[in-house]
Write a protein that holds these residues in place. Structure first.
Motif, short mmCIF file in Angstrom:
data_model
loop_
_atom_site.label_atom_id
_atom_site.label_comp_id
_atom_site.label_asym_id
_atom_site.label_seq_id
_atom_site.Cartn_x
_atom_site.Cartn_y
_atom_site.Cartn_z
N MET A 1 0.84 -1.18 0.00
CA MET A 1 0.00 0.00 0.00
C MET A 1 0.88 1.24 0.00
SD MET A 1 -3.04 0.93 2.67
CE MET A 1 -3.79 -0.68 2.35
N THR A 2 0.63 2.14 -0.96
CA THR A 2 1.43 3.35 -1.09
C THR A 2 0.52 4.56 -1.19
OG1 THR A 2 1.47 3.40 -3.52
CG2 THR A 2 3.08 1.96 -2.42
N ALA A 3 1.14 5.74 -1.18
CA ALA A 3 0.38 6.98 -1.31
C ALA A 3 -0.30 7.07 -2.67
CB ALA A 3 1.29 8.18 -1.09
N ARG A 4 0.14 6.25 -3.65
CA ARG A 4 -0.47 6.29 -4.97
C ARG A 4 -1.74 5.45 -5.04
NH1 ARG A 4 4.92 5.56 -5.92
NH2 ARG A 4 4.60 3.33 -6.34
N ASP A 5 -2.01 4.65 -4.02
CA ASP A 5 -3.18 3.79 -4.03
C ASP A 5 -4.46 4.61 -3.97
OD1 ASP A 5 -1.68 1.51 -4.14
OD2 ASP A 5 -1.70 1.15 -1.98
N ALA A 6 -5.50 4.10 -4.63
CA ALA A 6 -6.82 4.74 -4.60
C ALA A 6 -7.70 4.01 -3.58
CB ALA A 6 -7.45 4.69 -5.98
N HIS A 7 -8.25 4.77 -2.66
CA HIS A 7 -9.11 4.21 -1.63
C HIS A 7 -10.56 4.62 -1.88
CE1 HIS A 7 -5.99 3.07 1.56
NE2 HIS A 7 -5.29 3.57 0.56
N TRP A 8 -11.46 3.64 -1.95
CA TRP A 8 -12.88 3.91 -2.01
C TRP A 8 -13.45 3.79 -0.61
CZ3 TRP A 8 -15.46 0.95 -6.71
CH2 TRP A 8 -14.99 1.50 -7.91
N ILE A 9 -14.21 4.80 -0.19
CA ILE A 9 -14.93 4.77 1.09
C ILE A 9 -16.41 4.59 0.75
CG2 ILE A 9 -15.38 5.93 3.26
CD1 ILE A 9 -12.39 5.48 2.78
N VAL A 10 -16.91 3.39 0.98
CA VAL A 10 -18.28 3.07 0.60
C VAL A 10 -19.16 3.11 1.85
CG1 VAL A 10 -19.81 1.37 -0.46
CG2 VAL A 10 -17.46 1.64 -1.28
N GLY A 11 -20.06 4.10 1.87
CA GLY A 11 -20.87 4.35 3.05
C GLY A 11 -20.28 5.48 3.86
N GLU B 1 0.71 -8.53 5.33
CA GLU B 1 1.40 -7.39 4.73
C GLU B 1 0.42 -6.23 4.53
OE1 GLU B 1 3.50 -6.25 0.47
OE2 GLU B 1 3.43 -8.35 1.12
N LEU B 2 -0.77 -6.56 4.05
CA LEU B 2 -1.80 -5.55 3.82
C LEU B 2 -2.21 -4.90 5.14
CD1 LEU B 2 -3.93 -4.17 1.97
CD2 LEU B 2 -5.43 -6.12 2.48
N ALA B 3 -2.40 -5.71 6.19
CA ALA B 3 -2.82 -5.17 7.48
C ALA B 3 -1.77 -4.21 8.03
CB ALA B 3 -3.07 -6.31 8.46
N ASN B 4 -0.52 -4.59 7.94
CA ASN B 4 0.55 -3.72 8.43
C ASN B 4 0.63 -2.42 7.63
OD1 ASN B 4 2.15 -4.99 10.71
ND2 ASN B 4 2.10 -6.70 9.28
N ALA B 5 0.49 -2.54 6.31
CA ALA B 5 0.55 -1.33 5.48
C ALA B 5 -0.62 -0.40 5.78
CB ALA B 5 0.55 -1.73 4.00
N LEU B 6 -1.82 -0.97 5.98
CA LEU B 6 -2.98 -0.15 6.29
C LEU B 6 -2.82 0.54 7.64
CD1 LEU B 6 -5.81 0.87 5.63
CD2 LEU B 6 -6.73 -1.23 6.64
N ALA B 7 -2.32 -0.20 8.63
CA ALA B 7 -2.11 0.39 9.95
C ALA B 7 -1.13 1.56 9.86
CB ALA B 7 -1.61 -0.66 10.93
N THR B 8 -0.08 1.40 9.10
CA THR B 8 0.91 2.47 8.92
C THR B 8 0.27 3.68 8.24
OG1 THR B 8 2.73 0.88 8.78
CG2 THR B 8 3.11 3.07 7.86
N THR B 9 -0.53 3.42 7.22
CA THR B 9 -1.19 4.51 6.49
C THR B 9 -2.15 5.28 7.37
OG1 THR B 9 -0.99 3.31 4.38
CG2 THR B 9 -2.68 5.01 4.51
N LEU B 10 -2.99 4.57 8.13
CA LEU B 10 -3.95 5.23 9.00
C LEU B 10 -3.25 6.03 10.09
CD1 LEU B 10 -6.57 2.35 9.37
CD2 LEU B 10 -6.93 4.53 8.20
N THR B 11 -2.20 5.46 10.67
CA THR B 11 -1.47 6.16 11.72
C THR B 11 -0.87 7.45 11.20
OG1 THR B 11 -0.99 4.07 12.86
CG2 THR B 11 0.41 5.96 13.38
#
Length: 325
Positions: free
Chosen positions: A1-11, A169-179
């Motif tokens: 997961m990088t800053a270039r990733d596109a995140h959809w927030i559904v809801g 790997e995804l969980a760790n990357a997401l935790a880093t991004t959110l933090t």
């Protein structure tokens, strides 16, 4: 997961918008699209816990008119009762292997969606507090209380049973991004237990603040504090029978510590169930109280106060969301 990733927030209710706007204000910012049943204004405001107001520009879309470019990550932040229908609407438009993050309260839709989603799936549980302000413009969310987010996988396999090597790997990357975006997060290996722990906190707080239309912090005062204590007693007995321990401490005292810590940390917050009642929407009482009441019946335990709150919430919805005080 990088800053270039596109995140959809559904809801994109209060929590979904908080996540999206925090990601969008990260440095470097992340590409975020808020996707709901109706298109939101692209200019949004985020009020921080310190009282600062940040202006944020984000892309918006609807479930009927999704972006042409597929996402790198989907955050499903609908209410628990709407999660499966939202996923069914999204699934045909998602490439195989698209990561899905579930942010629902309670414990019901998560196991079912883990069997349906064609890709890695994570669950998140958070004590961040947020509510929507200025409903007329639908463009302002208040980050009312700083909390913590826990992330993990219910299982590490794909739909066909093969191990999914990228989940951790995804969980760790997401935790880093959110933090980095101002939402402190960490990865846990026991997310199922953590979801039950969050359910316990929600059961002690949300129905009461919704019933009496108060903010979380008012639970510290009479006549509400004894009500919370009585619910904690019921919840502690049910979870002990289920084999679910509090994150710290033992038994009822451990649950008391957890519940009152969350009340203190979100004292100014309007809980999601209160927001639903004030807006005349259905609540998540089935997702939050349902599993506890089912467990109480299975173990032949009394749950009088939980049942009373569930009955009031059901009656309210049967009456067309009118006040049934």
């Amino acid at each position: 997961m990088t800053a270039r990733d596109a995140h959809w927030i559904v809801g994109p209710g209060a929590l979904g918008r908080l996540i999206g706007l925090r990601l969008a204000t990260r440095r470097p910012p992340i590409a975020v699209t808020l996707i709901g049943r109706r298109r939101l204004p692209t200019e949004q405001a985020l009020v921080t816990p310190r009282g600062d107001t940040l202006s944020v520009s984000v892309a918006t879309a609807t479930l009927d008119s999704l972006p042409a470019q597929p996402p790198d990550v989907v955050h499903l932040t609908t209410k628990a009762y709407a999660a499966e229908a939202a996923h069914a609407a999204l699934a045909p438009h998602l490439p195989a292997g698209t990561p899905l993050v579930l942010w629902q309260n309670g414990f019901g839709c998560q196991p079912r969606l883990s069997q349906r989603h064609d890709g890695p799936m994570l669950c998140a549980t958070t004590t961040e507090g947020a509510y929507l302000e200025d409903m007329a413009s639908d463009s302002r969310v208040v980050h009312a209380g700083q909390g913590e987010t826990l992330i993990g996988a219910l299982n590490n396999t794909l739909m066909d049973g093969r191990p999914h090597s990228i989940t951790n790997e995804l969980a760790n990357a997401l935790a880093t991004t959110l933090t980095a975006a101002g939402l402190p997060a960490c990865v846990v290996s026991d997310i199922r237990q953590r979801l039950w722990q969050k359910l316990a906190v929600n059961a002690a707080i949300n129905p009461l603040v919704a019933r009496f239309r108060i903010r979380n912090g008012q639970l510290r005062d009479r006549p509400f504090r004894p009500m919370v204590e009585a619910i904690i007693t019921e919840v502690a007995a049910i979870l002990a029978a289920q084999g679910i321990a509090p994150p710290a401490g033992d038994g009822r005292e451990g649950w008391r510590t957890l519940v009152w810590r969350v009340v203190e940390g979100t004292a100014d917050n309007r809980a999601s169930m209160l927001q639903d009642v004030l807006a005349g929407r259905p609540t998540e009482h089935e997702a939050i109280l349902g599993p506890l009441l089912a467990a109480a019946r299975a173990h032949h335990l009394a749950a009088t106060r939980l049942a009373e709150l569930a009955d009031w919430l059901k009656a309210r919805e049967l009456a067309g969301s009118a006040d049934s005080c």
